[in-house]
Design a protein around this motif. Structure first.
Motif, PDB file in Angstrom:
ATOM      1  N   HIS A  73      28.707  30.679  37.682  1.00  0.00           N
ATOM      2  CA  HIS A  73      27.805  31.743  38.108  1.00  0.00           C
ATOM      3  C   HIS A  73      28.545  32.899  38.778  1.00  0.00           C
ATOM      4  CE1 HIS A  73      28.157  28.899  41.500  1.00  0.00           C
ATOM      5  NE2 HIS A  73      28.111  29.976  42.256  1.00  0.00           N
ATOM      6  N   GLN A  74      29.874  32.862  38.796  1.00  0.00           N
ATOM      7  CA  GLN A  74      30.674  33.943  39.366  1.00  0.00           C
ATOM      8  C   GLN A  74      31.593  34.535  38.302  1.00  0.00           C
ATOM      9  OE1 GLN A  74      32.757  32.237  42.688  1.00  0.00           O
ATOM     10  NE2 GLN A  74      30.894  31.907  43.909  1.00  0.00           N
ATOM     11  N   LYS A  75      31.998  35.790  38.521  1.00  0.00           N
ATOM     12  CA  LYS A  75      32.929  36.459  37.619  1.00  0.00           C
ATOM     13  C   LYS A  75      34.217  36.753  38.362  1.00  0.00           C
ATOM     14  CE  LYS A  75      29.424  38.579  34.638  1.00  0.00           C
ATOM     15  NZ  LYS A  75      28.900  39.855  34.064  1.00  0.00           N
ATOM     16  N   LEU A  76      35.332  36.722  37.630  1.00  0.00           N
ATOM     17  CA  LEU A  76      36.652  36.848  38.240  1.00  0.00           C
ATOM     18  C   LEU A  76      37.454  37.960  37.575  1.00  0.00           C
ATOM     19  CD1 LEU A  76      38.995  35.590  40.039  1.00  0.00           C
ATOM     20  CD2 LEU A  76      39.579  34.254  38.031  1.00  0.00           C
ATOM     21  N   GLN A  77      38.105  38.769  38.395  1.00  0.00           N
ATOM     22  CA  GLN A  77      39.077  39.756  37.910  1.00  0.00           C
ATOM     23  C   GLN A  77      40.416  39.437  38.568  1.00  0.00           C
ATOM     24  OE1 GLN A  77      37.531  43.627  38.865  1.00  0.00           O
ATOM     25  NE2 GLN A  77      36.099  43.645  37.154  1.00  0.00           N
ATOM     26  N   LEU A  78      41.435  39.185  37.743  1.00  0.00           N
ATOM     27  CA  LEU A  78      42.745  38.765  38.234  1.00  0.00           C
ATOM     28  C   LEU A  78      43.811  39.723  37.731  1.00  0.00           C
ATOM     29  CD1 LEU A  78      44.457  36.498  39.659  1.00  0.00           C
ATOM     30  CD2 LEU A  78      44.643  35.428  37.412  1.00  0.00           C
ATOM     31  N   SER A  79      44.594  40.261  38.650  1.00  0.00           N
ATOM     32  CA  SER A  79      45.668  41.164  38.242  1.00  0.00           C
ATOM     33  C   SER A  79      46.840  40.364  37.692  1.00  0.00           C
ATOM     34  CB  SER A  79      46.139  41.999  39.437  1.00  0.00           C
ATOM     35  OG  SER A  79      46.775  41.187  40.396  1.00  0.00           O
ATOM     36  N   SER A  80      47.685  41.020  36.901  1.00  0.00           N
ATOM     37  CA  SER A  80      48.882  40.355  36.370  1.00  0.00           C
ATOM     38  C   SER A  80      49.883  40.141  37.499  1.00  0.00           C
ATOM     39  CB  SER A  80      49.515  41.207  35.269  1.00  0.00           C
ATOM     40  OG  SER A  80      48.624  41.386  34.205  1.00  0.00           O
ATOM     41  N   ILE A  81      50.659  39.067  37.372  1.00  0.00           N
ATOM     42  CA  ILE A  81      51.674  38.803  38.385  1.00  0.00           C
ATOM     43  C   ILE A  81      52.793  39.831  38.260  1.00  0.00           C
ATOM     44  CG2 ILE A  81      52.934  37.159  36.921  1.00  0.00           C
ATOM     45  CD1 ILE A  81      53.432  35.520  39.468  1.00  0.00           C
ATOM     46  N   SER A  82      53.225  40.388  39.391  1.00  0.00           N
ATOM     47  CA  SER A  82      54.200  41.481  39.338  1.00  0.00           C
ATOM     48  C   SER A  82      55.611  41.000  39.054  1.00  0.00           C
ATOM     49  CB  SER A  82      54.179  42.255  40.666  1.00  0.00           C
ATOM     50  OG  SER A  82      54.456  41.376  41.744  1.00  0.00           O
ATOM     51  N   LYS A 110      39.547  39.548  42.528  1.00  0.00           N
ATOM     52  CA  LYS A 110      38.220  40.070  42.866  1.00  0.00           C
ATOM     53  C   LYS A 110      37.174  39.165  42.235  1.00  0.00           C
ATOM     54  CE  LYS A 110      35.290  44.184  42.847  1.00  0.00           C
ATOM     55  NZ  LYS A 110      35.155  45.598  42.461  1.00  0.00           N
ATOM     56  N   ILE A 111      36.229  38.692  43.070  1.00  0.00           N
ATOM     57  CA  ILE A 111      35.178  37.786  42.619  1.00  0.00           C
ATOM     58  C   ILE A 111      33.832  38.440  42.869  1.00  0.00           C
ATOM     59  CG2 ILE A 111      34.153  35.488  42.892  1.00  0.00           C
ATOM     60  CD1 ILE A 111      36.841  34.562  44.023  1.00  0.00           C
ATOM     61  N   THR A 112      32.960  38.396  41.872  1.00  0.00           N
ATOM     62  CA  THR A 112      31.592  38.891  42.023  1.00  0.00           C
ATOM     63  C   THR A 112      30.635  37.773  41.621  1.00  0.00           C
ATOM     64  OG1 THR A 112      31.629  39.787  39.774  1.00  0.00           O
ATOM     65  CG2 THR A 112      32.201  41.284  41.573  1.00  0.00           C
ATOM     66  N   GLY A 113      29.518  37.677  42.339  1.00  0.00           N
ATOM     67  CA  GLY A 113      28.548  36.631  42.039  1.00  0.00           C
ATOM     68  C   GLY A 113      27.308  36.778  42.878  1.00  0.00           C
ATOM     69  N   ASN A 171      28.330  40.766  50.551  1.00  0.00           N
ATOM     70  CA  ASN A 171      27.516  41.591  49.644  1.00  0.00           C
ATOM     71  C   ASN A 171      27.726  41.202  48.181  1.00  0.00           C
ATOM     72  OD1 ASN A 171      26.542  43.140  51.845  1.00  0.00           O
ATOM     73  ND2 ASN A 171      28.389  44.429  51.782  1.00  0.00           N
ATOM     74  N   GLY A 172      27.941  39.913  47.943  1.00  0.00           N
ATOM     75  CA  GLY A 172      28.101  39.442  46.573  1.00  0.00           C
ATOM     76  C   GLY A 172      29.484  39.631  45.998  1.00  0.00           C
TER      77      GLY A 172
END
Length: 817
Positions: A756-765, A780-783, A725-726
């Motif tokens: 053409h995609q967007k990325l959300q990356l959490s900080s390394i713990s 998390k990738i959206t596109g 679903n994108g």
């Protein structure tokens, strides 16, 4: 309006900048007015566009002619189209919205029966293609790849490689054509095919196995080129098409760069040996082929004898008169020295000889390579050469580099303190103003390690005699001498070096020294104050002791706060009884010598795989990897976040005082484990002596993941949580798998996805992992729905004090957004 020739003459004949600007503004206004004429014919429009191109060359605004370029392209005449497409390629780029109006014209022209019009359209598309144009026009390019004309086919292949860079999804369209294209007899088509292979490799990881099947055809073409006779069409001084040979070698190198168990390695090694023997004594184009061969040898998993052969070829490059060839040889030796250090050592005299070259770029690389080949056996010989070179070099940057690297090398390779100290003092005599604080502190720490007082006396006497000759402008020498006088002044007081001579030397440094910046002046003065205080218990002459007191008291009103504070404090200590002063001012204990990391003169920011090891390399890089690195560098916020998080944890530890959390295995799920202990006091807030112990059994074990990277030190795997679903939700698992049970610190993970995609990356713990410890990042990738999940990962960490950089790609198998 006049002709283009008249306009150029008017601009060139202008005697002042103002007159030239007036001519340009006047002509530009005429061009604007002409474009507003609805009755303007294509002949006049073409002449105006030609003038517009000249304005573009001069750096003048040309945006007002964009639409007119498109009108000229729509003309049916070739002369109009040629000027229109040329102006379009220069004036427009892929970021401008007006480019969408060009789609129809390109589509029509690529279907033309005139091959030269088709060539113009392809050339324009390859230069200014956007992702949108790539998606709209790739079917036409696909048709033209099957053309019978080699002129059209070669252009279509090159455009296809450009379209793949804009939209990697197009790889599956053009990949099936590679096998047939490599069977073509025209060299221009083969050259374009090599470029297409490289583009596919870097933009689609799933195609690597398919590309390996093309290796036999690539090698066959090289064998035919080097074994067949004279070919007048492609001959360059007796060499049959060196451009094609180099391109074929590059494609082989790129395809096999990550493959350590390829079935083709034996045949490739034989081919590389054959190439080296054929072109070994041929200069010019032969040198280019040999250079590409050497790069291929060290990139694929070649045997040791072939690597030695490659280094011998580079050493022959070093003795040639052509500066460019020597530059290339030194640069390549810097990249491959870690693979065959003994083979490089054999050419030490040739490398050192390059230190005296007139070209600064060659001297820079020769310097770095000289330090690269330095070891326990040759350090004394190379150090002598470097000190002689340091006397003659005028470049300040090189002097800073030499002093830093030389001090690090002396500490690293030689345990003889006497030789090390003598070398360091000689370096201070030559370039004392180019030694940073780390070097000076290292010299002082090395001096304090010496147990032999006769050696200290000899070193200090030599420094005093050198300063007596007037070298007060050498900041490093003055600083080290002043400090040693305070610590070891009592050892050298004799008939030759009297107490009064020491005081005169201090006065001379204080009065005569003129250093490059105010910070050095302040530092020298602070050291002099400390030395005066320490000498007060070593000198017996009362008048000289009073003189030392006067030097300290004179600084009480200094404008520098640090000097003023030291003066006031020292004057109070000066007045204390001798027993108290001796206790306060006794010799300092020897500190541990801190190890300093070496620096590099060259910016090697691109990571390229050589063999099975990723090394810093600037000359064997590719455009696509460069863009990825730039993109990854833009994601530096994650590094800041990690550091902020670490500092926040440290602050919390300070706030809670004695409260401790003892964990046998750190884990991202530790918070949930602690929260289950509801009856316990939280973090010991109600009892500072209470500690919370989290057992390993409570913490979750490492989750199962798809392994994406493993260098036998650190492993990275991915867990596909939800894809579709994108959107795509992944977890990256980073684990320390070091067999030596060493911990890994300063871990940084950066990720990038296609445009053409967007990325959300959490900080390394966790940025520090002990043996078999792991940490998890959420991604998390959206596109666009239906696009592939591809991630480029840049990983860096510190192991045993050395920083390691790694880069790899991950593609979720059969997973679409």
């Amino acid at each position: 309006m006049g002709s283009l020739k008249t306009f150029i003459k008017s601009v060139r004949s202008s005697k002042t900048i103002a007159a030239e600007r007036a001519v340009i503004r006047k002509e530009s206004a005429k061009i604007r007015a002409s474009f507003r004429d609805v009755q303007l014919d294509n002949d006049k429009r073409r002449k105006n566009i030609q003038k517009l191109l000249y304005l573009y060359i001069l750096g003048e605004p040309t945006y007002f002619g964009q639409v007119e370029c498109l009108k000229l392209i729509a003309s049916s005449r070739f002369t109009d189209k040629r000027v229109g497409y040329m102006a379009t390629m220069l004036i427009l780029d892929e970021s401008q919205d007006i480019l969408t109006l060009l789609t129809n014209s390109l589509d029509i022209d690529m279907q033309s029966t005139n091959q030269y019009i088709v060539g113009l359209a392809l050339c324009t598309l390859g230069n200014i293609a956007s992702p949108e144009l790539a998606k709209d026009l790739y079917p036409q390019v696909e048709k033209l790849i099957k053309s019978q004309s080699s002129y059209i086919k070669k252009k279509a292949i090159l455009v296809a490689s450009k379209l793949i860079e804009k939209d990697p999804m197009l790889t599956e369209v053009y990949l099936p054509y590679l096998n047939d294209l490599l069977s073509d007899k025209y060299h221009s088509v083969l050259l374009g095919t090599c470029y297409l292979i490289n583009s596919i490799y870097y933009n689609d990881e799933t195609s690597h196995e398919t590309l390996k099947q093309l290796i036999p055809k690539l090698t066959t073409h090289i064998k035919l080129l080097i074994t067949t006779g004279y070919s007048p069409e492609y001959d360059v001084k007796g060499i049959p098409d060196p451009f094609l040979i180099v391109s074929l070698l590059k494609s082989i190198r790129i395809i096999l760069q990550n493959d350590s168990n390829s079935n083709h390695l034996e045949s490739i090694n034989d081919l590389l040996t054959q190439i080296c023997s054929k072109f070994e004594n041929i200069k010019g184009a032969g040198s280019a082929i040999l250079y590409e061969t050497v790069k291929t040898i060290f990139t694929i998993n070649s045997d040791s004898s072939l690597k030695v052969l490659g280094i011998n070829i580079l050493s022959k490059f070093l003795i040639q008169k052509e500066n460019n060839i020597r530059y290339v040889a030194l640069d390549t030796l810097l990249q491959v020295i870690e693979f065959e250090p003994l083979a490089v050592q054999r050419h030490r005299s040739t490398i050192v000889g390059c230190l005296h070259d007139g070209d600064i770029s060659i001297r820079r690389r020769a310097l770095e390579l000289t330090f690269g080949i330095m070891n326990q056996q040759n350090i004394k010989l190379l150090t002598k050469e470097l000190l002689n070179y340091l006397k003659k070099e005028d470049d300040e940057e090189l002097k800073f580099y030499i002093t830093t690297q030389l001090s690090i090398s002396c500490e690293k390779f030689n345990a003889n303190l006497e030789w090390t100290l003598e070398t360091m003092i000689s370096m201070l005599n030559i370039a004392g103003n180019y030694c940073n604080d780390n070097i000076l502190s290292s010299i002082l720490a090395t001096t304090m390690q010496v147990k032999n007082q006769n050696l200290i006396k000899k070193i200090l006497t030599d420094m005093i005699n050198t300063l007596k000759n007037g070298l007060f402008d050498q900041y490093g020498l003055s600083l080290v001498t002043i400090w040693c006088l305070g610590e070891y002044g009592d050892l050298i007081i004799s008939k030759e070096i009297s107490e009064s001579l020491i005081i005169d030397l201090i006065n001379s440094i204080l009065a005569v020294a003129n250093y490059s910046n105010d910070q050095q002046k302040v530092q020298i003065k602070i050291y002099i104050l400390t030395t005066c205080l320490k000498l007060s218990i070593k000198i017996q002459n009362a008048s000289l002791i009073e003189h030392l007191r006067k030097i300290i008291n004179e600084s009480k009103n200094d404008i520098n706060l640090e000097i003023q504070s030291r003066s006031i404090e020292y004057s109070k200590i000066f007045g204390e009884p001798i027993k108290i002063k001796k206790g306060l001012l006794e010799r300092m204990p020897a500190p541990l010598i801190r190890k300093h990391e070496g620096s590099s003169l060259l910016d090697r920011s691109h990571n390229v795989v050589i063999g099975n090891t990723i090394t810093n390399n600037s000359s064997i890089s590719n455009p696509t990897v460069d863009k990825g690195n730039i993109l990854l560098d833009l994601l530096g916020d994650d590094v800041v976040k990690s550091k902020e998080k670490d500092s926040a944890i440290d602050l919390l530890s300070d706030i809670f005082g004695n409260s401790t959390i003892n964990t046998k295995n750190n884990s991202p799920d530790i918070n949930s484990s602690i929260s289950n202990k509801k009856n316990d006091n939280i973090l010991g807030l109600f009892n500072n002596n209470q500690s919370i112990t989290v057992d390993k059994s409570i913490i979750n074990s490492e989750p199962t993941s798809i392994e994406a990277f493993n260098d036998e030190t650190i492993k990275v795997g991915f867990i596909e949580k939800d894809i579709g679903n994108g959107n795509a939700e992944l977890e990256a698992v980073v684990k320390n798998i070091n067999k030596d049970s060493n911990s890994i610190s300063n871990i940084v993970v950066l990720c990038a996805v296609p445009k053409h995609q967007k990325l959300q990356l959490s900080s390394i713990s966790k940025t520090v992992l002990t043996s078999n410890d792991f940490t998890i990042l959420n991604i998390k990738i959206t596109g666009n729905s239906g696009s592939k999940v591809k991630i480029r990962v840049k990983l860096s960490y510190v192991l045993n004090g050395s920083k390691v950089d790694r880069q790899f790609d991950f593609s979720a198998a059969n997973a679409l957004l």
